[in-house]
Design a protein around this motif. Structure first.
Motif, PDB file in Angstrom:
ATOM      1  N   ASP A   2       0.863  -1.176   0.000  1.00 17.53           N
ATOM      2  CA  ASP A   2       0.000   0.000   0.000  1.00 17.53           C
ATOM      3  C   ASP A   2       0.901   1.228   0.000  1.00 17.53           C
ATOM      4  OD1 ASP A   2      -1.833   2.005   0.369  1.00 17.53           O
ATOM      5  OD2 ASP A   2      -2.244   1.520   2.470  1.00 17.53           O
ATOM      6  N   LEU A   3       1.116   1.808  -1.180  1.00 21.77           N
ATOM      7  CA  LEU A   3       2.014   2.943  -1.310  1.00 21.77           C
ATOM      8  C   LEU A   3       1.258   4.170  -1.806  1.00 21.77           C
ATOM      9  CD1 LEU A   3       5.658   2.878  -2.455  1.00 21.77           C
ATOM     10  CD2 LEU A   3       4.178   4.729  -3.210  1.00 21.77           C
ATOM     11  N   LYS A   4       1.344   5.232  -1.045  1.00 25.68           N
ATOM     12  CA  LYS A   4       0.707   6.492  -1.414  1.00 25.68           C
ATOM     13  C   LYS A   4       1.777   7.590  -1.431  1.00 25.68           C
ATOM     14  CE  LYS A   4      -3.748   5.293   0.676  1.00 25.68           C
ATOM     15  NZ  LYS A   4      -4.747   5.657   1.720  1.00 25.68           N
ATOM     16  N   PHE A   5       1.795   8.334  -2.514  1.00 20.47           N
ATOM     17  CA  PHE A   5       2.765   9.422  -2.661  1.00 20.47           C
ATOM     18  C   PHE A   5       1.996  10.677  -3.058  1.00 20.47           C
ATOM     19  CE2 PHE A   5       7.265  10.426  -4.503  1.00 20.47           C
ATOM     20  CZ  PHE A   5       7.318  11.535  -3.677  1.00 20.47           C
ATOM     21  N   GLU A   6       1.690  11.517  -2.087  1.00 18.47           N
ATOM     22  CA  GLU A   6       0.924  12.740  -2.319  1.00 18.47           C
ATOM     23  C   GLU A   6       1.883  13.923  -2.443  1.00 18.47           C
ATOM     24  OE1 GLU A   6      -1.824  13.104   0.870  1.00 18.47           O
ATOM     25  OE2 GLU A   6      -2.987  11.328   0.307  1.00 18.47           O
ATOM     26  N   ILE A   7       1.677  14.711  -3.495  1.00 16.22           N
ATOM     27  CA  ILE A   7       2.560  15.854  -3.762  1.00 16.22           C
ATOM     28  C   ILE A   7       1.715  17.115  -3.895  1.00 16.22           C
ATOM     29  CG2 ILE A   7       4.285  16.843  -5.313  1.00 16.22           C
ATOM     30  CD1 ILE A   7       4.906  13.974  -6.223  1.00 16.22           C
ATOM     31  N   ASN A   8       2.044  18.107  -3.131  1.00 16.60           N
ATOM     32  CA  ASN A   8       1.395  19.412  -3.228  1.00 16.60           C
ATOM     33  C   ASN A   8       2.493  20.468  -3.305  1.00 16.60           C
ATOM     34  OD1 ASN A   8      -0.436  21.524  -3.220  1.00 16.60           O
ATOM     35  ND2 ASN A   8      -0.790  21.447  -1.019  1.00 16.60           N
ATOM     36  N   ASN A   9       3.144  20.497  -4.460  1.00 18.69           N
ATOM     37  CA  ASN A   9       4.309  21.350  -4.648  1.00 18.69           C
ATOM     38  C   ASN A   9       3.910  22.652  -5.337  1.00 18.69           C
ATOM     39  OD1 ASN A   9       6.868  22.363  -4.876  1.00 18.69           O
ATOM     40  ND2 ASN A   9       7.500  20.987  -6.526  1.00 18.69           N
ATOM     41  N   LYS A  10       3.743  23.687  -4.552  1.00 15.99           N
ATOM     42  CA  LYS A  10       3.359  24.986  -5.088  1.00 15.99           C
ATOM     43  C   LYS A  10       4.567  25.811  -5.523  1.00 15.99           C
ATOM     44  CE  LYS A  10      -0.899  25.240  -2.378  1.00 15.99           C
ATOM     45  NZ  LYS A  10      -1.691  26.019  -1.386  1.00 15.99           N
ATOM     46  N   ILE A  64       3.585   8.742   1.852  1.00 16.49           N
ATOM     47  CA  ILE A  64       4.490   9.887   1.735  1.00 16.49           C
ATOM     48  C   ILE A  64       3.697  11.136   1.364  1.00 16.49           C
ATOM     49  CG2 ILE A  64       6.593  10.754   0.630  1.00 16.49           C
ATOM     50  CD1 ILE A  64       7.007   7.806  -0.350  1.00 16.49           C
ATOM     51  N   ASN A  65       4.074  12.246   1.956  1.00 14.83           N
ATOM     52  CA  ASN A  65       3.450  13.519   1.608  1.00 14.83           C
ATOM     53  C   ASN A  65       4.528  14.594   1.503  1.00 14.83           C
ATOM     54  OD1 ASN A  65       2.196  16.295   2.481  1.00 14.83           O
ATOM     55  ND2 ASN A  65       0.489  15.070   1.747  1.00 14.83           N
ATOM     56  N   ILE A  66       4.557  15.271   0.363  1.00 15.71           N
ATOM     57  CA  ILE A  66       5.477  16.390   0.149  1.00 15.71           C
ATOM     58  C   ILE A  66       4.652  17.631  -0.173  1.00 15.71           C
ATOM     59  CG2 ILE A  66       7.271  17.358  -1.335  1.00 15.71           C
ATOM     60  CD1 ILE A  66       8.405  14.641  -1.734  1.00 15.71           C
ATOM     61  N   ALA A  67       4.922  18.701   0.553  1.00 13.86           N
ATOM     62  CA  ALA A  67       4.205  19.955   0.313  1.00 13.86           C
ATOM     63  C   ALA A  67       5.184  21.115   0.448  1.00 13.86           C
ATOM     64  CB  ALA A  67       3.050  20.111   1.299  1.00 13.86           C
ATOM     65  N   SER A  68       5.002  22.110  -0.399  1.00  9.41           N
ATOM     66  CA  SER A  68       5.842  23.309  -0.319  1.00  9.41           C
ATOM     67  C   SER A  68       4.981  24.550  -0.477  1.00  9.41           C
ATOM     68  CB  SER A  68       6.928  23.283  -1.401  1.00  9.41           C
ATOM     69  OG  SER A  68       6.358  23.411  -2.688  1.00  9.41           O
ATOM     70  N   HIS A  69       5.276  25.548   0.332  1.00 14.74           N
ATOM     71  CA  HIS A  69       4.579  26.835   0.243  1.00 14.74           C
ATOM     72  C   HIS A  69       5.374  27.857   1.031  1.00 14.74           C
ATOM     73  CE1 HIS A  69       3.131  26.636   4.448  1.00 14.74           C
ATOM     74  NE2 HIS A  69       3.083  25.339   4.226  1.00 14.74           N
ATOM     75  N   SER A  70       5.408  29.071   0.537  1.00 19.74           N
ATOM     76  CA  SER A  70       6.081  30.184   1.224  1.00 19.74           C
ATOM     77  C   SER A  70       7.507  29.830   1.639  1.00 19.74           C
ATOM     78  CB  SER A  70       5.268  30.611   2.455  1.00 19.74           C
ATOM     79  OG  SER A  70       3.955  30.953   2.110  1.00 19.74           O
ATOM     80  N   ASN A  71       8.239  29.181   0.718  1.00 19.99           N
ATOM     81  CA  ASN A  71       9.632  28.789   0.968  1.00 19.99           C
ATOM     82  C   ASN A  71       9.789  27.818   2.131  1.00 19.99           C
ATOM     83  OD1 ASN A  71      10.421  30.372  -1.150  1.00 19.99           O
ATOM     84  ND2 ASN A  71      11.213  32.032   0.098  1.00 19.99           N
TER      85      ASN A  71
END
Length: 263
Positions: free
Chosen positions: A157-165, A199-206
């Protein structure tokens, strides 16, 4: 490198002029106060005082500068050593997987070799850079996941969520692979069933947030160099600008990394 040494470099660059200006101001004040008493001996003594002070300060300044340069060289050497520890460990596991595919005469072998080539190119060329675009680091993680899941016979069960702004946000290369590799090594590759990696990767406001969670074999007691390697690299590359926390609950491991990037 990051702006880790900017403060020291600022001090080295401007402390000598600042000292000389201070001496000049003190001398002007002294001459003004003693204007009525000014004579040749006093002027000579003041001039001699300034010269001697300048010579002493220059000597101390050069010693401090040398010590700082040696310290910076030592830290750079340590970073290079830490990066070199990543590649052999990573490629050892990868080549083992590729060997298994070759033994099985799997049709996935050419595809795996191509992905391995892409990852080697990234580690050899981009891995030497101070910073890379976050998108490149994410692509590297995706290739790593694809390579492992190709041969992963057990259901994962592999989840890779990306919210790269901020796709052009720059980070140190090969910084996130330790946590992903740790999840496979102690989790998915050890468990016979019901393994998961989220996995969750998110970027915002540096700000970059990376969260990874996986279950693991709670009977395993071995400790790898991956997490300690990562902690030390974070201390050197992002002092006072990162948060890194790990936790274990039952047989679930969770790691959270936040980078506060001034870009």
């Amino acid at each position: 490198m990051t702006n880790y040494f900017n403060k020291d470099l600022f001090i080295i660059r401007y402390e000598k002029p600042f000292f000389l200006i201070t001496l000049l101001i003190v001398a002007i004040i002294q001459f003004t106060i003693n204007d009525a008493m000014r004579s040749l001996p006093i002027i000579l003594m003041a001039f001699l005082f300034i010269v001697i002070s300048y010579v002493i300060f220059s000597w101390v300044y050069e010693k401090i500068k040398t010590i700082r340069e040696l310290k910076n060289e030592k830290l750079n050497s340590e970073l290079s050593l830490l990066r070199s520890q990543i590649n052999p460990h990573f490629f050892f596991n990868t080549l083992n997987n590729l060997y298994g595919l070759a033994i099985e005469k799997s049709e996935e072998t050419p595809k795996t070799i191509l992905k391995l080539s892409e990852m080697m190119r990234y580690t050899i060329y981009d891995g030497k850079k101070d910073n890379v675009n976050l998108e490149k680091e994410i692509s590297f993680l995706k290739n790593y996941i694809d390579l492992h899941t190709i041969r992963h016979h057990n259901k994962l069960d592999l989840k890779f969520e990306i919210n790269n702004k901020q796709p052009n946000l720059k980070i140190a290369p090969l910084l996130l692979i330790n946590l992903l590799e740790n999840a496979f090594k102690h989790g998915a590759e050890k468990l016979e069933k019901d393994a998961f990696i989220h996995i969750n990767i998110a970027s915002h406001s540096n700000i970059l947030n990376f969260v990874i969670e996986n279950n693991f074999d709670d009977t395993e007691t071995s400790k790898g160099i991956g997490l300690e390697n990562l902690k030390r690299r974070l201390q050197l590359l992002y002092p006072n600008s990162h948060d890194f926390n790990t936790s274990k609950h039952s047989n679930i491991f969770r790691a959270e990394l936040s980078l506060y990037l001034n870009q």
